[in-house]
Design a protein around this motif. Structure first.
Motif, mmCIF file in Angstrom:
data_model
loop_
_atom_site.group_PDB
_atom_site.id
_atom_site.type_symbol
_atom_site.label_atom_id
_atom_site.label_comp_id
_atom_site.label_asym_id
_atom_site.label_seq_id
_atom_site.Cartn_x
_atom_site.Cartn_y
_atom_site.Cartn_z
ATOM 1 N N ARG A 1 3.784 5.568 -5.667
ATOM 2 C CA ARG A 1 3.646 5.557 -7.125
ATOM 3 C C ARG A 1 2.606 6.574 -7.570
ATOM 4 N NH1 ARG A 1 2.816 0.142 -10.772
ATOM 5 N NH2 ARG A 1 3.565 1.062 -12.688
ATOM 6 N N GLN B 1 0.828 -1.202 0.000
ATOM 7 C CA GLN B 1 0.000 0.000 0.000
ATOM 8 C C GLN B 1 0.867 1.260 0.000
ATOM 9 O OE1 GLN B 1 -3.370 0.100 -0.449
ATOM 10 N NE2 GLN B 1 -2.991 -2.063 -0.811
ATOM 11 N N LYS C 1 2.245 1.682 -3.458
ATOM 12 C CA LYS C 1 1.182 2.134 -4.352
ATOM 13 C C LYS C 1 0.936 3.632 -4.157
ATOM 14 C CE LYS C 1 -2.442 -0.483 -4.820
ATOM 15 N NZ LYS C 1 -3.744 -1.149 -4.546
ATOM 16 N N ASN C 2 0.946 4.075 -2.913
ATOM 17 C CA ASN C 2 0.761 5.487 -2.604
ATOM 18 C C ASN C 2 1.918 6.320 -3.150
ATOM 19 O OD1 ASN C 2 -0.506 7.726 -1.454
ATOM 20 N ND2 ASN C 2 0.634 7.495 0.449
#
Length: 85
Positions: free
Chosen positions: A18, A12, A15-16
């Motif tokens: 990115r 997570q 992903k954040n």
């Protein structure tokens, strides 16, 4: 179960990161640049050249990075240079 939670949390976080880097994949070089900048901006001198840098074995860079990210987590009175053996 705990490892799965940790893995989920890391995924997570990546992903954040990115998302905030306009979809660009986060590379090892990006992480190195970020970590070295955080430590330098905190007034410390240590740096790492790669994730295989032999100087990382002392742990000093990681303590400096932890302190740079959140100064309250490092009790400097407990940090020593250690011994070479």
């Amino acid at each position: 179960f705990l490892w799965q939670l940790m893995r989920y949390n890391i995924l997570q976080l990546l992903k954040n990161l990115r998302f905030h880097s306009n979809g660009k994949e986060i590379t090892d070089n990006d992480i190195l640049l970020w970590a070295n900048k955080k430590v330098k901006d905190s007034g410390r001198q240590s740096q790492m050249g790669s994730f295989k840098d032999r100087s990382l074995s002392s742990g000093i860079f990681f303590v400096n990075l932890l302190s740079a990210v959140e100064p309250r987590v490092v009790n400097w009175s407990l940090v020593t240079k250690g011994e070479k053996g």
